[in-house]
Design an enzyme around this catalytic site. Structure first.
Site, PDB file in Angstrom:
ATOM      1  N   LYS A 227       0.822  -1.222   0.000  1.00  0.00           N
ATOM      2  CA  LYS A 227       0.000   0.000   0.000  1.00  0.00           C
ATOM      3  C   LYS A 227       0.856   1.272   0.000  1.00  0.00           C
ATOM      4  CE  LYS A 227      -3.957  -1.891   2.549  1.00  0.00           C
ATOM      5  NZ  LYS A 227      -4.916  -1.625   3.625  1.00  0.00           N
TER       6      LYS A 227
ATOM      7  N   ASP B 139     -10.109   2.532   2.552  1.00  0.00           N
ATOM      8  CA  ASP B 139     -10.237   2.005   3.925  1.00  0.00           C
ATOM      9  C   ASP B 139     -11.013   2.963   4.831  1.00  0.00           C
ATOM     10  OD1 ASP B 139      -8.949  -0.440   3.595  1.00  0.00           O
ATOM     11  OD2 ASP B 139      -6.960   0.396   3.993  1.00  0.00           O
TER      12      ASP B 139
HETATM   13  P1  NAP Z   1      -0.329  -1.522  11.698  1.00  0.00           P
HETATM   14  O1  NAP Z   1      -0.079  -0.517  10.628  1.00  0.00           O
HETATM   15  O2  NAP Z   1       0.696  -2.552  11.988  1.00  0.00           O
HETATM   16  O3  NAP Z   1      -0.609  -0.691  13.065  1.00  0.00           O
HETATM   17  C1  NAP Z   1      -0.768  -1.348  14.298  1.00  0.00           C
HETATM   18  C2  NAP Z   1      -1.260  -0.370  15.376  1.00  0.00           C
HETATM   19  O4  NAP Z   1      -1.550  -1.147  16.552  1.00  0.00           O
HETATM   20  C3  NAP Z   1      -0.231   0.683  15.791  1.00  0.00           C
HETATM   21  O5  NAP Z   1      -0.905   1.857  16.153  1.00  0.00           O
HETATM   22  C4  NAP Z   1       0.428   0.027  17.019  1.00  0.00           C
HETATM   23  O6  NAP Z   1       0.963   0.963  17.915  1.00  0.00           O
HETATM   24  C5  NAP Z   1      -0.781  -0.641  17.645  1.00  0.00           C
HETATM   25  N1  NAP Z   1      -0.409  -1.773  18.518  1.00  0.00           N
HETATM   26  C6  NAP Z   1       0.047  -2.974  18.128  1.00  0.00           C
HETATM   27  N2  NAP Z   1       0.252  -3.756  19.210  1.00  0.00           N
HETATM   28  C7  NAP Z   1      -0.071  -3.003  20.299  1.00  0.00           C
HETATM   29  C8  NAP Z   1      -0.069  -3.255  21.709  1.00  0.00           C
HETATM   30  N3  NAP Z   1       0.301  -4.436  22.220  1.00  0.00           N
HETATM   31  N4  NAP Z   1      -0.503  -2.264  22.530  1.00  0.00           N
HETATM   32  C9  NAP Z   1      -0.895  -1.071  22.036  1.00  0.00           C
HETATM   33  N5  NAP Z   1      -0.923  -0.767  20.708  1.00  0.00           N
HETATM   34  C10 NAP Z   1      -0.511  -1.738  19.854  1.00  0.00           C
HETATM   35  O7  NAP Z   1      -1.682  -2.337  11.444  1.00  0.00           O
HETATM   36  P2  NAP Z   1      -2.971  -1.880  10.592  1.00  0.00           P
HETATM   37  O8  NAP Z   1      -2.805  -2.272   9.193  1.00  0.00           O
HETATM   38  O9  NAP Z   1      -3.272  -0.462  10.916  1.00  0.00           O
HETATM   39  O10 NAP Z   1      -4.101  -2.853  11.205  1.00  0.00           O
HETATM   40  C11 NAP Z   1      -4.539  -2.743  12.541  1.00  0.00           C
HETATM   41  C12 NAP Z   1      -5.674  -3.738  12.791  1.00  0.00           C
HETATM   42  O11 NAP Z   1      -6.806  -3.373  12.013  1.00  0.00           O
HETATM   43  C13 NAP Z   1      -5.351  -5.186  12.404  1.00  0.00           C
HETATM   44  O12 NAP Z   1      -5.914  -6.036  13.379  1.00  0.00           O
HETATM   45  C14 NAP Z   1      -6.061  -5.373  11.083  1.00  0.00           C
HETATM   46  O13 NAP Z   1      -6.459  -6.719  10.870  1.00  0.00           O
HETATM   47  C15 NAP Z   1      -7.283  -4.487  11.282  1.00  0.00           C
HETATM   48  N6  NAP Z   1      -7.822  -3.973  10.019  1.00  0.00           N
HETATM   49  C16 NAP Z   1      -9.139  -4.165   9.755  1.00  0.00           C
HETATM   50  C17 NAP Z   1      -9.682  -3.668   8.584  1.00  0.00           C
HETATM   51  C18 NAP Z   1     -11.147  -3.882   8.279  1.00  0.00           C
HETATM   52  O14 NAP Z   1     -11.512  -3.738   7.117  1.00  0.00           O
HETATM   53  N7  NAP Z   1     -11.988  -4.179   9.248  1.00  0.00           N
HETATM   54  C19 NAP Z   1      -8.876  -2.956   7.682  1.00  0.00           C
HETATM   55  C20 NAP Z   1      -7.527  -2.758   7.985  1.00  0.00           C
HETATM   56  C21 NAP Z   1      -7.011  -3.278   9.170  1.00  0.00           C
HETATM   57  P3  NAP Z   1       2.497   1.482  17.775  1.00  0.00           P
HETATM   58  O15 NAP Z   1       2.477   2.606  16.787  1.00  0.00           O
HETATM   59  O16 NAP Z   1       2.849   1.903  19.143  1.00  0.00           O
HETATM   60  O17 NAP Z   1       3.303   0.287  17.296  1.00  0.00           O
END
Ligand code: NAP
Length: 276
Positions: free
Chosen positions: A66, A102
């Site tokens: 992306k 998104d």
């Molecule tokens: P990403 O870019 O890897 O971002 C992860 C986020 O989670 C960051 O803000 C990170 O904080 C935080 N995080 C991870 N582990 C943590 C912990 N133990 N405690 C506190 N904060 C934590 O991931 P993403 O692509 O944004 O996706 C995030 C989630 O959304 C995933 O579960 C994904 O499956 C879901 N999602 C769903 C959809 C949908 O269509 N429903 C679409 C996209 C994503 P830091 O910055 O501090 O690391």
């Protein structure tokens, strides 16, 4: 001839996009097929030029492509995807153009449940890829977005980039969460906390929530995360994550074809694939 659509990513074999889009294609009686293609970061440029040359109807991009898409000189991102810094939808009708659906997906899923969020105080947990799309989109419709991220500096940088395009947004650390939630209308979890296999984790617990709050968890595996179970018990209204997935796909489909696909059919296909 059958028109080809697809999702590029690596890994890509667990993507729910093929079942969701093929269900819509069948329901509409279209002569088309949506496939998953494993494409590396290094291969993305060639893959997009090839797809364009072969007359693909359109493609989605997923991890890790992306952000990479914006480094390709020939791809023209729209203003929203440029601001977010990520492209999840590519259209080939008029050059090679990039979009990010998104945030629209999250907005429609939330507004289905609680109506317009203009002027509402939204606490957004996270500052990763999904949170960036949500922060830009929600700010663009006039919500007040309060970003809370584990890595505060990352949250601050996101707030600055959304503010620079006129959004009403501020960033905070976890210590402010209780106070922010007391006066919030909506809480969105856009972190991966609570996702399978660590399903017992949550950043916010029931004692921090109040009835009247809308709690939206974008994690869809499981559908009812620990956060949502606690929110239900606290009398808050809950929104599960699958409709964000469905609506981001539906918006991509609309960009490619001009047709809004049947979201109920796409939702059923996603829930079947999730075994719900
Ligand atoms: P990403 O870019 O890897 O971002 C992860 C986020 O989670 C960051 O803000 C990170 O904080 C935080 N995080 C991870 N582990 C943590 C912990 N133990 N405690 C506190 N904060 C934590 O991931 P993403 O692509 O944004 O996706 C995030 C989630 O959304 C995933 O579960 C994904 O499956 C879901 N999602 C769903 C959809 C949908 O269509 N429903 C679409 C996209 C994503 P830091 O910055 O501090 O690391």
């Amino acid at each position: 001839m059958e028109e080809v659509f697809g999702v590029f990513g690596d890994p890509v074999e667990h993507s729910l996009s093929p079942v969701m889009h093929n269900a819509a294609i069948s329901a509409l009686g279209m002569k088309a097929r949506y496939h998953a293609f494993r494409v590396s970061r290094e291969g993305l440029g060639d893959a997009l030029l090839g797809a364009c040359a072969m007359g693909f109807g359109g493609v989605n991009l997923t991890i890790p492509l992306k952000e990479r898409a914006l480094e390709l000189g020939f791809l023209e991102p729209d203003a929203l995807s440029r601001g977010i810094g990520a492209v999840n939808t590519v259209d080939f009708k008029d050059g090679i153009r990039g979009f990010n659906t998104d945030g629209v997906g999250a907005l429609r899923a939330l507004e289905d449940a609680c109506g317009s969020i203009r002027g509402k105080r939204v606490v957004l947990l996270g500052a990763g890829g999904a949170a960036r799309a949500i922060a830009f989109q929600f700010a663009s419709v006039g919500a007040r977005v309060l970003i809370v991220n584990r890595t505060e500096e990352r949250g601050r940088r996101l707030a600055e980039s959304v503010s620079s395009v006129g959004g009403d947004v501020e960033a905070f650390g976890f210590a402010s969460l209780g106070e922010l939630l007391d006066s919030a209308h909506v809480l969105v979890n856009a972190t991966s906390v609570g996702m399978y296999p660590l399903v017992n984790r949550t950043i916010v617990t029931g004692d921090m929530l109040h009835p009247g709050l809308v709690v939206f968890d974008i994690v869809y595996n499981p559908l009812k995360t620990r956060l949502l179970l606690e929110a239900e018990a606290a009398g808050a209204r809950i929104v599960t994550g699958e409709m964000m997935l469905v609506y981001q796909g539906a918006e991509a489909f609309r960009i490619w074809t001009g047709v809004m696909p049947p979201v109920d059919v796409m939702k059923r296909a996603v829930l079947d694939a999730l075994g719900v």
